[in-house]
Design an enzyme around this catalytic site. Structure first.
Site, short mmCIF file in Angstrom:
data_model
loop_
_atom_site.label_atom_id
_atom_site.label_comp_id
_atom_site.label_asym_id
_atom_site.label_seq_id
_atom_site.Cartn_x
_atom_site.Cartn_y
_atom_site.Cartn_z
N TYR A 142 33.29 33.93 -28.52
CA TYR A 142 33.39 34.26 -27.03
C TYR A 142 31.97 34.59 -26.53
O TYR A 142 32.01 35.33 -25.50
CB TYR A 142 34.21 36.04 -27.26
CG TYR A 142 35.59 35.28 -27.54
CD1 TYR A 142 36.52 35.16 -26.69
CD2 TYR A 142 35.84 35.71 -28.99
CE1 TYR A 142 37.93 34.92 -26.98
CE2 TYR A 142 37.36 35.51 -29.23
CZ TYR A 142 38.20 35.33 -28.22
OH TYR A 142 39.72 34.96 -28.68
N GLU B 102 43.78 32.70 -47.00
CA GLU B 102 44.50 33.36 -45.99
C GLU B 102 44.24 34.68 -45.63
O GLU B 102 44.24 35.60 -46.43
CB GLU B 102 46.22 33.46 -46.61
CG GLU B 102 47.07 33.32 -45.54
CD GLU B 102 47.88 32.13 -45.01
OE1 GLU B 102 48.08 32.04 -44.21
OE2 GLU B 102 48.24 31.67 -46.09
N ASP C 197 34.05 39.96 -41.35
CA ASP C 197 35.16 39.82 -40.41
C ASP C 197 34.97 40.40 -39.11
O ASP C 197 34.40 41.53 -38.91
CB ASP C 197 36.33 40.32 -41.01
CG ASP C 197 37.56 39.79 -40.08
OD1 ASP C 197 37.70 38.44 -40.33
OD2 ASP C 197 38.75 40.29 -39.69
N SER C 198 35.15 39.82 -37.95
CA SER C 198 34.54 40.26 -36.68
C SER C 198 35.61 39.88 -35.66
O SER C 198 36.54 38.93 -35.80
CB SER C 198 33.07 40.01 -36.39
OG SER C 198 33.14 38.54 -36.45
N ARG D 168 27.15 41.51 -35.75
CA ARG D 168 26.85 41.22 -37.05
C ARG D 168 25.60 41.50 -37.72
O ARG D 168 25.66 42.09 -38.89
CB ARG D 168 27.01 39.74 -37.13
CG ARG D 168 27.22 39.06 -38.75
CD ARG D 168 27.55 37.66 -38.76
NE ARG D 168 28.91 37.53 -38.31
CZ ARG D 168 29.14 36.80 -37.07
NH1 ARG D 168 28.49 36.54 -36.23
NH2 ARG D 168 30.58 36.90 -36.73
N LYS E 86 19.73 37.21 -30.34
CA LYS E 86 20.96 37.46 -30.69
C LYS E 86 21.10 38.11 -32.22
O LYS E 86 21.96 39.14 -32.29
CB LYS E 86 21.93 36.22 -30.73
CG LYS E 86 23.38 36.72 -30.85
CD LYS E 86 24.39 35.41 -31.00
CE LYS E 86 25.68 35.95 -31.50
NZ LYS E 86 26.62 34.86 -32.09
N ASN F 281 29.63 28.65 -42.97
CA ASN F 281 28.97 28.45 -42.01
C ASN F 281 27.48 28.61 -42.06
O ASN F 281 26.94 29.68 -42.46
CB ASN F 281 29.39 29.72 -41.01
CG ASN F 281 29.04 29.67 -39.39
OD1 ASN F 281 27.70 29.19 -39.39
ND2 ASN F 281 29.67 29.59 -38.51
#
Lengths: 202, 202
Positions: free
Chosen positions: A159, A43, A72-73, A186, A180, A13
């Site tokens: 979200y 996975e 991870d969030s 994060r 942000k 990303n």
């Protein structure tokens, strides 16, 4: 100051890469993207944020031969007993379908008044020195807020259009990227991790 | 003060139970032993301390229906690149064979002079509120020291007869149980965890 250390971010990303890059400014740590390497298909079988982050970091170490950082969030909504939690990205069934996820969240909260719509974004970041590192650095960031009645704003992802940070009236999708990146779960987790990583470098 | 909370310790080791019980004195948390329940046979398949501790805590939640605390720990020897680490309990091949593990450790370090025999005990403790809790509390304790030339003392267990805590001349197997419980990696990690658990109770 010791030589620059290279670390791979276990993500393809670009937005996330830029965010972490900005936080690493002046740290002596050089960030590489996982997209530079033969990318494994990981996975996320962990049942907790930290297990998922470790799984992703380990795969990035294997792919790159470098130390790795992974996150991870998820969003935890109190009225839903903490859901969608680790299932945040695939709440409505398809991984990363933000629109469907947001729609399902609104549907589940349709009968819940404003006072009961509290929740938080949680992020866990881990750093592994190598693929078999038994003792990852682990840091957490939490961003408290509540769930809006309808989506607002075009920034961020996930979200963000439904998340109203505590003390604000805007959603996190209405904040500037800089704002942000200063406040988010994060960013909070990464700042703690980078502080510990750079202490280890010094 | 809220009602007493019950928490199960993911261990059937009576010494460990007594140690945690002592630390919980006055906290309002009532500790139960995993031996009271139908005990699962847990495979510690994790590659890190924290993954193993989460696996054990989750199994204990499932078995007991209660919140659970679990620990995973090991000895890291610098001259061995951090080994035995997560393999500490089965370094010589048989899980829990302290004598064989200690003998193998001495053999591996036979050519390493005193100045190079630094290492540390590391303990990670986790607490899960329920089996599907996505966000365990995680705390770590580290006890720095060095590896002795030969075993000394009859207390403790594991590598205690070979571990000389920093600033001491005795091994951790020569310390009184009370002294060890005050200083050890496990005590350090548990004190942090209990502080966070009791904050959550208050």
């Amino acid at each position: 100051m010791s030589a620059r250390r290279r670390v791979v971010l276990a993500s393809a990303n670009k937005g996330k890469l830029a965010e972490v890059q900005a936080l690493l400014e002046g740290s002596g740590i050089e960030l590489r993207s996982l997209s530079e390497f033969e990318m494994p298909d990981v996975e996320e079988t962990g049942l907790t944020f930290v297990e998922n982050a470790i799984i992703k970091a380990r795969a990035a170490c294997v792919a790159s031969g470098l130390p790795a950082i992974a996150d991870d969030s998820g969003l935890e909504v109190d009225a839903l007993g903490g859901e969608p939690g680790v299932h945040s990205a695939r709440f409505a069934g398809i991984h990363g379908d933000d629109q469907a996820n947001n729609a399902l969240l609104l549907e589940r909260l349709a009968q819940v008044p404003g006072s009961g719509r509290s929740g938080r974004f949680r992020c866990v970041v881990v750093s592994l020195a190598h693929a078999a590192d038994p003792a990852p650095l682990i840091c957490e960031g939490i961003w408290e807020g509540r769930i809006a009645d309808h989506p607002r704003g075009g920034g961020g992802f996930g979200y963000d259009p439904l998340f109203v940070p505590r003390g604000m009236s805007m959603t996190s999708a209405e904040l500037s990227p800089a704002e942000k990146n200063r406040l988010s779960h994060r960013a909070q987790a990464l700042r703690k991790l980078i502080e510990r990583l750079t202490m280890a470098v010094a």
